[in-house]
Design a protein around this motif. Structure first.
Motif, PDB file in Angstrom:
ATOM      1  N   ILE A  82       0.852  -1.201   0.000  1.00 49.59           N
ATOM      2  CA  ILE A  82       0.000   0.000   0.000  1.00 49.59           C
ATOM      3  C   ILE A  82       0.887   1.249   0.000  1.00 49.59           C
ATOM      4  CG2 ILE A  82      -1.717   1.333   1.317  1.00 49.59           C
ATOM      5  CD1 ILE A  82      -2.799  -1.352   2.377  1.00 49.59           C
ATOM      6  N   SER A  83       1.927   1.209   0.815  1.00 51.77           N
ATOM      7  CA  SER A  83       2.830   2.368   0.907  1.00 51.77           C
ATOM      8  C   SER A  83       3.452   2.682  -0.458  1.00 51.77           C
ATOM      9  CB  SER A  83       3.914   2.074   1.946  1.00 51.77           C
ATOM     10  OG  SER A  83       4.944   3.003   1.852  1.00 51.77           O
ATOM     11  N   ARG A  84       3.902   1.635  -1.133  1.00 55.68           N
ATOM     12  CA  ARG A  84       4.533   1.841  -2.450  1.00 55.68           C
ATOM     13  C   ARG A  84       3.508   2.365  -3.454  1.00 55.68           C
ATOM     14  NH1 ARG A  84       7.647  -2.610  -0.778  1.00 55.68           N
ATOM     15  NH2 ARG A  84       6.130  -4.139  -1.491  1.00 55.68           N
ATOM     16  N   ALA A  85       2.313   1.775  -3.430  1.00 54.34           N
ATOM     17  CA  ALA A  85       1.296   2.183  -4.410  1.00 54.34           C
ATOM     18  C   ALA A  85       0.840   3.624  -4.159  1.00 54.34           C
ATOM     19  CB  ALA A  85       0.108   1.228  -4.339  1.00 54.34           C
ATOM     20  N   GLN A  86       0.706   3.981  -2.870  1.00 55.11           N
ATOM     21  CA  GLN A  86       0.170   5.307  -2.538  1.00 55.11           C
ATOM     22  C   GLN A  86       1.230   6.405  -2.579  1.00 55.11           C
ATOM     23  OE1 GLN A  86      -3.379   4.864  -2.806  1.00 55.11           O
ATOM     24  NE2 GLN A  86      -3.002   6.724  -1.618  1.00 55.11           N
TER      25      GLN A  86
END
Ligand code: LMR
Length: 397
Positions: free
Chosen positions: A200-204
């Motif tokens: 999620i961190s990478r995508a966001q």
């Protein structure tokens, strides 16, 4: 000048230890601040620390200033514990560290650094979180927002609500994650959940900031780093505030570290130059003693294995107290299911008591816990367990 001031409230955690000290009742028990006690109800200096200090007395030749970020060898020790000796983050030179006065000092420097260098970034903290997080980041000028974390009804992680909220955190904001032994709930994500959070961190595109104050107090030094390492992939950017207060039992030496991982070595150098500005405006450069203990122990194979043994003893005593707490509550006639406490890790868990029951524990039974109902399991012993559980049974009736 000061007449118009009003009294500030006592600190919600450390203020209780002040009150505890003034309590004349001999049976009193302090389960508020996160301080480890052994079976003799003491917080002793570790043998490995004593031996390191003896060596330091012989070797130390000057009390001149340390560099602003502390000695390079200290930073290398911090990073090796966080990521493991063979990690790409270390080899690539894209991680930099500053020695800080405890984990709290690291959080404040991180807050100042973010406020100055990432303008407009809000910081997101778990709900609930350590009472001081919000205060520190607000003092640094940051806007603090919350993401759901703990499911109080079921005493578990509310992972669906947490991930839904983190999927909506905008790019460029900062998300504070507890590396292990979540304070105050003791409830951590499992390895698969950490992997999802990292995705999620990478995508966001939000920046993870780990508060890693209890490495080794959960399941082991390596096991407790699973979350941080899930985020530490090629090209990642993150920050870690770590502490040696608990795992080296060095509470009053105030020794911790702020580590920043940048996408590449050049960015890391720029970030370090700005971290130095934040440190210089705070406390100029760190005190030497605590950091020297850490690098002396971690740099000596014998001392290091002695420390790891002592750490394992503390960890297994805490986990034993978790089981004993649950068993003794049941033996005292508490029918509520407290088995969740054995599934949680570190010093803390919520004991499921109301503010009024917390007051009753203090007033009638001389047991001090934080107003939220957080108990410090590491302050329980085989000897005081019965008194604690009798008191809980009485207030829960
Ligand atoms: C705690 O949460 O009790 C510890 O981290 C000590 C502190 O500084 O609050």
């Amino acid at each position: 000048m000061f007449e118009s001031l009003t009294m500030a409230p006592p600190d919600p955690i450390l203020g209780l230890t002040d009150a505890f000290k003034n309590d004349p009742r001999p049976e009193k028990i302090n389960l508020s601040a996160g301080v480890y006690k052994n079976e003799a109800n003491q917080t002793p200096i570790l043998d490995s620390v004593k031996r390191a200090e003896q060596l330091m007395l012989e070797r130390e030749s000057s009390k001149t200033y340390l560099p602003i970020p502390g000695p390079e060898e200290y930073g290398a020790c911090v990073r090796e514990l966080l990521f493991g000796a063979d990690h790409e983050v270390l080899a690539s030179g894209r991680a930099v560290s500053a020695q800080t006065p405890g984990g709290t000092g690291a959080l404040r420097v991180a807050g100042d650094f973010i406020h100055k260098n990432l303008p407009g970034a809000s910081i997101w903290v778990s709900d609930p979180t350590w009472a001081n997080h919000t205060a520190i980041f607000a003092a640094a000028g940051l806007t603090v927002k919350k993401y759901p974390y703990y499911d109080f009804a079921n005493n578990t992680l509310d992972f669906d609500a947490m991930t839904a909220a983190l999927r909506a955190v905008p790019k460029g904001d900062v998300v504070l994650l507890h590396g292990c032994c979540h304070n105050p709930s003791g409830m951590d994500p499992d390895a698969a959940q950490w992997a999802t959070l990292a995705e999620i961190s990478r995508a966001q595109g939000w920046l993870p900031l780990f508060d890693f104050a209890y490495q080794g107090f959960g399941d082991g030094l390596e096991e407790d780093a699973v979350g941080l390492r899930a985020f530490s992939t090629e090209g990642c950017e993150l920050m870690v505030c770590s502490s040696f207060s608990k795992n080296f039992s060095l509470y009053n030496e105030r020794v911790g570290g702020l580590t920043l991982v940048a996408a590449n070595r050049d960015d890391a150098a720029k970030a370090l130059s700005n971290l130095k500005v934040s440190v210089r405006c705070n406390y100029s450069n760190p005190p030497a003693h605590g950091g020297m203990i850490i690098s002396t122990i971690l740099g000596d194979a014998g001392l290091r294995s002695e420390w790891e043994r002592e750490l394992a003893q503390m960890r297994s005593r805490i986990n034993h107290m978790r089981t004993l707490f649950v068993e003794t509550l049941a033996a005292q006639g508490v029918t509520r299911d407290y088995s969740f406490i054995t599934r949680q890790r570190g010093m803390f868990s919520f004991a499921g008591v109301t503010k009024e029951q917390v007051e009753e524990l203090r007033e009638k039974h001389a047991i001090y816990i934080v107003a939220s109902g957080r108990v410090n399991v590491a302050g329980m012993t085989s000897k005081n367990m019965e008194h604690i559980c009798k008191a809980f049974a009485s207030v829960l009736k």
